[in-house]
Design a protein around this motif. Structure first.
Motif, mmCIF file in Angstrom:
data_model
loop_
_atom_site.group_PDB
_atom_site.id
_atom_site.type_symbol
_atom_site.label_atom_id
_atom_site.label_comp_id
_atom_site.label_asym_id
_atom_site.label_seq_id
_atom_site.Cartn_x
_atom_site.Cartn_y
_atom_site.Cartn_z
ATOM 1 N N ILE A 133 0.847 -1.191 0.000
ATOM 2 C CA ILE A 133 0.000 0.000 0.000
ATOM 3 C C ILE A 133 0.883 1.242 0.000
ATOM 4 N N ALA A 134 0.538 2.215 -0.818
ATOM 5 C CA ALA A 134 1.313 3.448 -0.887
ATOM 6 C C ALA A 134 1.055 4.309 0.350
ATOM 7 N N VAL A 135 2.044 5.143 0.697
ATOM 8 C CA VAL A 135 1.918 6.086 1.812
ATOM 9 C C VAL A 135 2.173 7.498 1.289
ATOM 10 N N LEU A 136 1.281 8.410 1.659
ATOM 11 C CA LEU A 136 1.415 9.823 1.329
ATOM 12 C C LEU A 136 1.524 10.603 2.635
ATOM 13 N N VAL A 137 2.617 11.337 2.823
ATOM 14 C CA VAL A 137 2.798 12.172 4.017
ATOM 15 C C VAL A 137 2.596 13.625 3.627
ATOM 16 N N LEU A 138 1.643 14.268 4.290
ATOM 17 C CA LEU A 138 1.435 15.701 4.127
ATOM 18 C C LEU A 138 2.220 16.378 5.243
ATOM 19 N N ASP A 139 3.308 17.020 4.893
ATOM 20 C CA ASP A 139 4.260 17.460 5.904
ATOM 21 C C ASP A 139 3.816 18.739 6.607
ATOM 22 N N ARG A 140 4.323 18.909 7.823
ATOM 23 C CA ARG A 140 4.090 20.096 8.647
ATOM 24 C C ARG A 140 5.395 20.483 9.331
ATOM 25 N N PRO A 141 5.561 21.769 9.701
ATOM 26 C CA PRO A 141 6.803 22.199 10.345
ATOM 27 C C PRO A 141 7.026 21.520 11.696
ATOM 28 N N ASN A 142 8.276 21.485 12.097
ATOM 29 C CA ASN A 142 8.664 21.019 13.423
ATOM 30 C C ASN A 142 8.897 22.260 14.287
ATOM 31 N N PRO A 143 8.064 22.512 15.308
ATOM 32 C CA PRO A 143 8.228 23.731 16.104
ATOM 33 C C PRO A 143 9.517 23.773 16.914
ATOM 34 N N ASN A 144 10.172 22.619 17.074
ATOM 35 C CA ASN A 144 11.494 22.552 17.706
ATOM 36 C C ASN A 144 12.556 22.140 16.677
ATOM 37 N N GLY A 145 12.307 22.476 15.425
ATOM 38 C CA GLY A 145 13.116 21.948 14.327
ATOM 39 C C GLY A 145 14.537 22.452 14.243
ATOM 40 N N ARG A 146 14.841 23.572 14.913
ATOM 41 C CA ARG A 146 16.211 24.074 14.805
ATOM 42 C C ARG A 146 17.160 23.407 15.796
ATOM 43 N N PHE A 147 16.626 22.501 16.634
ATOM 44 C CA PHE A 147 17.453 21.847 17.645
ATOM 45 C C PHE A 147 17.738 20.396 17.281
ATOM 46 N N VAL A 148 19.005 20.013 17.401
ATOM 47 C CA VAL A 148 19.419 18.617 17.352
ATOM 48 C C VAL A 148 20.234 18.404 18.619
ATOM 49 N N ASP A 149 19.667 17.661 19.572
ATOM 50 C CA ASP A 149 20.296 17.633 20.891
ATOM 51 C C ASP A 149 19.843 16.414 21.682
ATOM 52 N N GLY A 150 20.620 16.115 22.712
ATOM 53 C CA GLY A 150 20.298 15.022 23.611
ATOM 54 C C GLY A 150 20.936 13.721 23.183
ATOM 55 N N PRO A 151 20.814 12.693 24.007
ATOM 56 C CA PRO A 151 21.398 11.395 23.664
ATOM 57 C C PRO A 151 20.707 10.758 22.465
ATOM 58 N N VAL A 152 21.505 10.098 21.629
ATOM 59 C CA VAL A 152 20.970 9.304 20.527
ATOM 60 C C VAL A 152 20.514 7.968 21.096
ATOM 61 N N PHE A 209 16.829 21.114 24.528
ATOM 62 C CA PHE A 209 16.857 20.084 25.568
ATOM 63 C C PHE A 209 17.798 20.553 26.659
ATOM 64 N N ASP A 210 17.224 21.077 27.725
ATOM 65 C CA ASP A 210 17.972 21.685 28.821
ATOM 66 C C ASP A 210 17.799 20.818 30.064
ATOM 67 N N ILE A 211 18.884 20.234 30.560
ATOM 68 C CA ILE A 211 18.779 19.353 31.728
ATOM 69 C C ILE A 211 19.194 20.065 33.012
ATOM 70 N N SER A 212 19.331 21.376 32.963
ATOM 71 C CA SER A 212 19.772 22.101 34.157
ATOM 72 C C SER A 212 18.760 21.958 35.299
ATOM 73 N N LEU A 213 17.453 21.996 34.993
ATOM 74 C CA LEU A 213 16.452 21.815 36.036
ATOM 75 C C LEU A 213 16.508 20.421 36.629
ATOM 76 N N LEU A 214 16.774 19.443 35.785
ATOM 77 C CA LEU A 214 16.874 18.063 36.248
ATOM 78 C C LEU A 214 18.039 17.905 37.225
ATOM 79 N N LEU A 215 19.169 18.525 36.902
ATOM 80 C CA LEU A 215 20.338 18.436 37.779
ATOM 81 C C LEU A 215 20.097 19.182 39.087
ATOM 82 N N THR A 216 19.399 20.302 39.012
ATOM 83 C CA THR A 216 19.052 21.036 40.233
ATOM 84 C C THR A 216 18.119 20.215 41.109
#
Length: 387
Positions: A152-171, A315-322
Motif C-alpha cells: 500500500i502506498a503512503v502519502l505524508v502531508l508534511d508540517r513544520p517542526n516547532p522545535n526543528g532548529r534543535f538537534v540535541d540530547g542522547p541518541v 533540551f535543557d537538563i539544568s532543572l533536572l540536575l538542580t
C-alpha cells in the motif's frame, strides 16, 4: 509503484493564487499536489485534530472533494485529540461522518492486514513537536511498515517542526527501543515528519522498506529556523507554544516524583513536589477528565517553579540536575521509575551520569560524537534549509 519515493511541490503560481495570505504553507493546504493521487482510490487516513486544511478538518475537506475514505486510523490521544497521555484509544465510529475509526493506540499499534484490506493509499497528516518520545512518529513507523508489507502506498502531508532548529540530547541506543523511542535518533531530532519518513525508509528501519511507495508533500517556504506557532494543540497537555517549547526538557520528569503540571492550567509549564521545595510557586493538581484524569500528586499542594515566562528551549537538563541535588539533600529518590526514565532518555547513561553527579558540561560533551554522526546520517533526507 513499489519502491518509489516522490516529492511533490506545488508551483509558486498555484501557491500564490490559493494562499496569498500565508507564508508557510503546510502539505495539507496544497491540494493540487495530492488530490490527483487520491482520486479514484480507496483512501485510509492517519489523522487527528491537527489535520487541518485551514479552518476545515482534512477528513471533511477530502469528502467535499469526493475522495473515497474507507477508514480513519487514530494515534495516541485519539482522532479528536481529547484523550489523555497513555489513555487507551478504542475503535469506534466518527459521529460527524459515520466513518469507522481504527485505534492505533491500544492493543494494536501496527495496522493489521485486516485493517488495511481494500485500501490503496494511506495518508499520514499529523502535527509533531520534534521530540523522539512523542509517539506520533512511532505510529508513523508502524503505519509505514504495515503499508510496505501489504503493498500500500503512503502519502505524508508534511508540517513544520516547532522545535526543528534543535538537534540535541542522547541518541537512542536500540537496547532501549520502545514506543516512546523507535529510532536511533537524538531526543531532539530536528526533522519534520516528512523528513523522518524518508529516513525511516532510506535507513531501512522498517521491514520491506524498499518495497514502500512513499510520497511527501513538503511544506512550502519553510526553514528550520522559522518560528511556527501551531494553530491547533497537538495533544491535551501541550496547549500552547510555551508548553511545546518546554516539553523536551520537562518530559523526563514524568519518570520522577516531580509533577510537570498535569491537572493544572499550566501543563509542561510548571514543576513541583509536595515535600521537596523546588521554588516558591504553589499549585495543586486536580483531576481534569479530558486531559489529566489522574494527575500525579492529585489534590496535594505542591511547591515549585512557574516556567510560563521561561526562555528555556531545546533540551535543557539544568532543572533536572538542580532537582536531583534538592532530592539528595532531602534524602529522597528523584527517579522512581528508572526503566521509564531510560526509555525516555533512550539510554541508561544519562540516569547513571545524573546519579554520579556528573557536571552539565560533561554530560553534554558525552552526546557530541553520536550527534555528529547522526547529523551526517540524516543529511540526505533533509527537505528544508537549516537557516
Amino acid at each position: 509503484m513499489k519502491g518509489r519515493v516522490q516529492l511533490i511541490v506545488v508551483t509558486l503560481l498555484t501557491v500564490l493564487v490559493s494562499f496569498s495570505s500565508q507564508a508557510i504553507i503546510v502539505g495539507a493546504e496544497q491540494p493540487a499536489a495530492y488530490l490527483p493521487l487520491l482520486q479514484g482510490k480507496q483512501v485510509g487516513l492517519v489523522v487527528n485534530q491537527t489535520s487541518r486544511v485551514r479552518d476545515q478538518h482534512l477528513v471533511d475537506f477530502l469528502l467535499s472533494q469526493h475522495i473515497t475514505i474507507t477508514s480513519v486510523f487514530a494515534p495516541e490521544h485519539g482522532f479528536r485529540g481529547n484523550a489523555g497521555a497513555g489513555e487507551t484509544i478504542s475503535d469506534g465510529t466518527d459521529a460527524k461522518t459515520g466513518l469507522p475509526i481504527r485505534s492505533l493506540y491500544g492493543k494494536t499499534k501496527k495496522p493489521t492486514p485486516a485493517m488495511l484490506a481494500g485500501i490503496d493509499i494511506l495518508v499520514f497528516d499529523i502535527q509533531d513537536v520534534g521530540a523522539r518520545f512523542y509517539t506520533y512518529i512511532s505510529t508513523l513507523h508502524y503505519v509505514m511498515e504495515a503499508a510496505a508489507e501489504q503493498g500500500i502506498a503512503v502519502l505524508v502531508l508534511d508540517r513544520p517542526n516547532p522545535n526543528g532548529r534543535f538537534v540535541d540530547g542522547p541518541v537512542l541506543d536500540l537496547a532501549f527501543q520502545s514506543f516512546v523511542g523507535m529510532h536511533p535518533i537524538p531526543l531532539l531530532h530536528g526533522m519534520t515528519v516528512g523528513e523522518l519518513a524518508l529516513m525511516i525508509r532510506g535507513e531501512q528501519w522498517i521491514n520491506s522498506a524498499q518495497a514502500l511507495s512513499l510520497t511527501i508533500v513538503p511544506v512550502f517556504d519553510y526553514r528550520k529556523t522559522d518560528r511556527y506557532v501551531l494553530p491547533v494543540p497537538p495533544s491535551p497537555n501541550l496547549p500552547n507554544e510555551q508548553a511545546i517549547r518546554l516539553y523536551p526538557s520537562l518530559c523526563l520528569f514524568e519518570a520522577t516524583e516531580i509533577s510537570v503540571g498535569r491537572g493544572t492550567p499550566w501543563p509542561f509549564q510548571v514543576i513541583g513536589h509536595p515535600d521537596v521545595a523546588l521554588g516558591e510557586f504553589a499549585f495543586t493538581p486536580v483531576s481534569m477528565p479530558e486531559s489529566a484524569p489522574n494527575p500525579k500528586h492529585q489534590d496535594m499542594p505542591l511547591q515549585g517553579l512557574n516556567l510560563t515566562g521561561s526562555t528555556m528551549e531545546g533540551f535543557d537538563i539544568s532543572l533536572l540536575l538542580t532537582a536531583i541535588q534538592a532530592f539528595k539533600e532531602s534524602d529522597k529518590p528523584l527517579i522512581d521509575r528508572a526503566r521509564f526514565f531510560d526509555l525516555l532518555s533512550g539510554t541508561d547513561s544519562l540516569r547513571q551520569q545524573i546519579n554520579k553527579g556528573d557536571s552539565l558540561q560533561a554530560i553534554r560533551a558525552s552526546w557530541q560524537p553520536a550527534l555528529a554522526k547522526y547529523q551526517q546520517r540524516r543529511q540526505p533526507y533533509l527537505l528544508y534549509p537549516l537557516n
